[in-house]
Write a protein that holds these residues in place. Structure first.
Motif, PDB file in Angstrom:
ATOM      1  N   GLU A  47      49.185-102.585  -2.651  1.00  7.76           N
ATOM      2  CA  GLU A  47      50.289-102.059  -3.466  1.00  7.76           C
ATOM      3  C   GLU A  47      51.057-103.183  -4.153  1.00  7.76           C
ATOM      4  O   GLU A  47      51.566-103.014  -5.263  1.00  7.76           O
ATOM      5  CB  GLU A  47      51.252-101.244  -2.592  1.00  7.76           C
ATOM      6  CG  GLU A  47      50.697 -99.889  -2.237  1.00  7.76           C
ATOM      7  CD  GLU A  47      51.534 -99.169  -1.179  1.00  7.76           C
ATOM      8  OE1 GLU A  47      51.466 -97.942  -1.140  1.00  7.76           O
ATOM      9  OE2 GLU A  47      52.227 -99.831  -0.374  1.00  7.76           O
ATOM     10  N   LEU A  83      44.150 -97.181  -4.617  1.00 13.77           N
ATOM     11  CA  LEU A  83      44.216 -98.646  -4.500  1.00 13.77           C
ATOM     12  C   LEU A  83      42.818 -99.202  -4.249  1.00 13.77           C
ATOM     13  O   LEU A  83      41.922 -98.462  -3.830  1.00 13.77           O
ATOM     14  CB  LEU A  83      45.132 -99.032  -3.328  1.00 13.77           C
ATOM     15  CG  LEU A  83      46.593 -98.586  -3.461  1.00 13.77           C
ATOM     16  CD1 LEU A  83      47.308 -98.702  -2.123  1.00 13.77           C
ATOM     17  CD2 LEU A  83      47.316 -99.402  -4.529  1.00 13.77           C
ATOM     18  N   GLN A  97      47.032-101.775   2.893  1.00 14.54           N
ATOM     19  CA  GLN A  97      47.643-100.947   1.836  1.00 14.54           C
ATOM     20  C   GLN A  97      48.829-101.681   1.201  1.00 14.54           C
ATOM     21  O   GLN A  97      48.984-101.705  -0.026  1.00 14.54           O
ATOM     22  CB  GLN A  97      48.103 -99.613   2.430  1.00 14.54           C
ATOM     23  CG  GLN A  97      48.891 -98.755   1.456  1.00 14.54           C
ATOM     24  CD  GLN A  97      49.523 -97.537   2.132  1.00 14.54           C
ATOM     25  OE1 GLN A  97      49.035 -97.058   3.156  1.00 14.54           O
ATOM     26  NE2 GLN A  97      50.601 -97.047   1.558  1.00 14.54           N
TER      27      GLN A  97
END
Ligand SMILES: C[S@@+](CC[C@H](N)C(=O)[O-])C[C@H]1O[C@@H](n2cnc3c(N)ncnc32)[C@H](O)[C@@H]1O
Length: 277
Positions: free
Chosen positions: A84, A111, A80
């Motif tokens: 990001e 995402l 993640q």
């Protein structure tokens, strides 16, 4: 226990490694309460609280635009962070469970990444594909770790970087496990290597001395290695999904954390390796 180390005698294979991690992904039982966005965020908060050195090592804030492969995504918190940050991202894991968790986590946050079930020992990517290959706590679980490291080298671009955490053999976690299972189990002849392979996590888990890790990464240049005392060495957390009991609870109360940090910083379980192709 120090000195030359005996080879792992426990037989293991990839299916057993797969089955272990497919039953519960790393940290799932301890730190993940559900599978919505809040629960994934809360698991990630706990992870970085317990392991504050991950962000600096991984270099999430320098990932924008880089082609990055993560091997062994687990619950997907680090994945993640790379997503990001704007990395051009791919991630694999041996288990369907880890890929499902990571895909669900990323989807909940809007995402994306190229995620697939895959094997570190046979990466399904062409030579020279990535600027960074990142792998936290994974390569030592694969039965043929040297093969996995050679695959990391193969899929990196020339000048690309490998960042991997593997387990360090001479750690307090290892010592505690040896006391618990070898000494108190009245089998003091069990080597530290056998103890890691049988009792730490998935069957056949390995841990390395610094010299062994340097040999493992000898095809790379600019290899730097740092040992980190972990929350496990310091008994600052639940010890992992396999370890509980009154002895551990007592040790947690009397553990001399200040002295350990001051005098035994090299007895950490985590070995952070950075190397260039
Ligand atoms: C201790 S967990 C670490 C997961 C994650 N990196 C983290 O830090 O939470 C080990 C992970 O490695 C994966 N794994 C083990 N052997 C592998 C292999 N040969 N190829 C890909 N993944 C593997 C397991 O399925 C598991 O998800």
């Amino acid at each position: 226990m120090a000195g030359s180390m005996v080879r792992v005698r426990v037989t293991t294979d990839k299916q057993r490694v797969h089955d272990f991690w497919n039953e519960a992904a790393c940290g799932e039982n301890l730190y993940l309460q559900g599978t919505d966005r809040q629960n994934y965020e809360s698991q990630a908060r706990k992870r970085y609280e317990l392991e504050p050195y991950i962000a600096g090592f991984a270099g999430f804030d320098r990932a924008r635009g880089k082609r990055i492969l993560e091997i062994g995504v687990g619950l997907g918190a680090d994945h993640q962070r790379f997503a990001e940050a704007g990395a051009v991202l791919a991630g694999i894991d041996l288990t369907e469970r880890a890929i499902e968790h990571t895909a669900r986590r990323l989807a909940a946050l809007g995402l994306s990444s190229q995620l697939a079930v895959g094997d570190a020992e046979r990466l399904d990517f062409p030579d020279g594909s990535f600027d960074l290959v990142y792998s936290w706590g994974v390569l030592h679980h694969s039965p043929d770790t040297p093969k996995a490291v050679s695959e990391v080298w193969r899929v990196l671009k020339h000048g690309g970087t490998a960042k991997a955490m593997i387990y360090h053999a001479w750690s307090l976690v290892g010592l505690m496990l040896w006391i618990r299972y070898a000494l108190l189990g009245l089998r003091p002849w069990l080597s530290l290597r056998e103890i890691y392979a049988r009792y730490l996590e998935s069957p056949g888990t390995k841990a390395y001395s610094v010299a062994e890790a340097r040999r493992l990464f000898s095809a790379f240049s600019d290899v730097s290695i740092r040992i980190v005392l972990t929350h496990g060495d310091l008994l600052e957390s639940m010890a992992g999904q396999r370890h509980q009991g009154p002895l551990l609870s007592l040790a947690r109360k009397i553990w001399p954390r200040v002295l350990i940090r001051r005098f035994l910083p090299e007895l950490g379980l985590f070995m952070l390796i950075e190397a260039r192709k």
